[in-house]
Motif scaffolding. Structure first.
Motif, PDB file in Angstrom:
ATOM      1  N   ARG A  17       0.835  -1.203   0.000  1.00 55.50           N
ATOM      2  CA  ARG A  17       0.000   0.000   0.000  1.00 55.50           C
ATOM      3  C   ARG A  17       0.870   1.254   0.000  1.00 55.50           C
ATOM      4  N   LEU A  18       1.902   1.259   0.841  1.00 57.47           N
ATOM      5  CA  LEU A  18       2.791   2.412   0.893  1.00 57.47           C
ATOM      6  C   LEU A  18       3.584   2.558  -0.398  1.00 57.47           C
ATOM      7  N   GLU A  19       3.964   1.437  -0.980  1.00 59.46           N
ATOM      8  CA  GLU A  19       4.692   1.507  -2.247  1.00 59.46           C
ATOM      9  C   GLU A  19       3.807   2.070  -3.351  1.00 59.46           C
ATOM     10  N   ALA A  20       2.531   1.671  -3.369  1.00 59.18           N
ATOM     11  CA  ALA A  20       1.605   2.199  -4.379  1.00 59.18           C
ATOM     12  C   ALA A  20       1.404   3.709  -4.184  1.00 59.18           C
ATOM     13  N   GLU A  21       1.262   4.151  -2.935  1.00 57.09           N
ATOM     14  CA  GLU A  21       1.105   5.582  -2.684  1.00 57.09           C
ATOM     15  C   GLU A  21       2.371   6.348  -3.055  1.00 57.09           C
ATOM     16  N   GLY A  22       3.528   5.806  -2.670  1.00 60.58           N
ATOM     17  CA  GLY A  22       4.797   6.451  -3.015  1.00 60.58           C
ATOM     18  C   GLY A  22       4.988   6.548  -4.514  1.00 60.58           C
ATOM     19  N   ASN A  23       4.612   5.502  -5.234  1.00 57.83           N
ATOM     20  CA  ASN A  23       4.715   5.526  -6.700  1.00 57.83           C
ATOM     21  C   ASN A  23       3.794   6.580  -7.296  1.00 57.83           C
ATOM     22  N   ARG A  24       2.616   6.742  -6.697  1.00 58.00           N
ATOM     23  CA  ARG A  24       1.671   7.751  -7.197  1.00 58.00           C
ATOM     24  C   ARG A  24       2.248   9.153  -7.011  1.00 58.00           C
ATOM     25  N   PHE A  25       2.870   9.401  -5.862  1.00 58.95           N
ATOM     26  CA  PHE A  25       3.457  10.717  -5.606  1.00 58.95           C
ATOM     27  C   PHE A  25       4.676  10.950  -6.492  1.00 58.95           C
ATOM     28  N   ALA A  26       5.466   9.906  -6.712  1.00 57.58           N
ATOM     29  CA  ALA A  26       6.626  10.031  -7.599  1.00 57.58           C
ATOM     30  C   ALA A  26       6.165  10.303  -9.029  1.00 57.58           C
TER      31      ALA A  26
END
Length: 187
Positions: A17-26
Motif C-alpha cells: 500500500r505504501l509503495e503504491a502511494e509512493g509511486n503515485r506521488f513520484a
C-alpha cells in the motif's frame, strides 16, 4: 550485488500500500518535471530563434533581460522534488520498507547516513564540475585545486545540514500525520 541483498534484508519487505502511494506521488513529481523540462527546452529554442532572426546575440547585455532557461529548469526540478516530498509527508509516507514505514521516533542514524551521502554527492559534483569548468575556461595550468576542494567542503557542509534538517522534518511530519490518522481510525 551482495550489498544490495543485505540492504534489502536489513530494511525488511515492502508494504504494498505504501509503495503504491509512493509511486503515485513520484509519478506526480515526474509529470511536473517532464512538462516543465519540455517548456524549458521549448523556451530555450524560442530564445535562440528570436536571437537568430533579430541578429541579437543573447550572451551580451540583452541576455541580462531574458529569463535564463537553465534557471527555469532548476526551478522546475525544485518544484517537482518538493511537491512529491510534500505529498508523501502529508500522507505519512516516508518509505515503503517495513523498517521505516511505521517508526515511532526519528531514526537519527539513518537520517545522518542519508545526509552524509547527500553531502558527499553534492561535494563530489561541485568539485568535479568546477574543475571541468575551470579547465574549459582558463586551462589545466590555472586550475585552483585547493580552492575547488575548499568549495566542495563548504557545499558538503551545507548539503549535509539541509539534508539532515529536511529528512528529520520529513520523518517528524510523517510520524505526526500517521499518529493523527491512527487516532481518527480509533474514534
Amino acid at each position: 550485488m551482495n550489498l544490495i541483498k543485505q540492504w534489502n534484508e536489513y530494511m525488511g519487505p515492502k508494504d504494498e500500500r505504501l509503495e503504491a502511494e509512493g509511486n503515485r506521488f513520484a509519478k506526480i513529481g515526474f509529470v511536473i518535471l517532464l512538462i516543465g523540462s519540455v517548456v524549458c527546452c521549448y523556451y530555450s529554442i524560442m530564445l535562440e530563434q528570436v536571437s537568430d532572426v533579430t541578429d541579437t546575440p543573447i550572451y551580451t547585455a540583452v541576455g541580462e533581460r531574458v529569463f535564463d532557461p537553465a534557471m527555469l529548469l532548476f526551478v522546475c526540478i525544485l518544484i517537482a522534488c518538493f511537491v512529491s516530498s510534500y505529498l508523501e509527508t502529508k500522507h505519512g509516507v516516508v518509505s515503503s520498507r517495513t523498517r521505516l514505514a511505521a517508526v515511532d521516533r526519528i531514526p537519527w542514524g539513518y537520517v545522518a547516513l542519508l545526509s552524509v551521502a547527500t553531502g558527499a554527492v553534492i561535494c563530489a559534483l561541485s568539485v568535479a564540475l568546477r574543475i571541468v569548468a575551470e579547465i574549459q575556461i582558463v586551462g589545466l595550468d590555472e586550475v585552483v585545486w585547493l580552492g575547488d576542494l575548499a568549495i566542495g567542503v563548504v557545499y558538503f557542509t551545507l548539503g549535509f545540514m539541509v539534508a539532515f534538517g529536511a529528512f528529520a522534518l520529513q520523518f517528524h511530519s510523517a510520524i505526526k500525520r500517521r499518529r493523527a490518522l491512527e487516532g481518527d481510525l480509533e474514534d
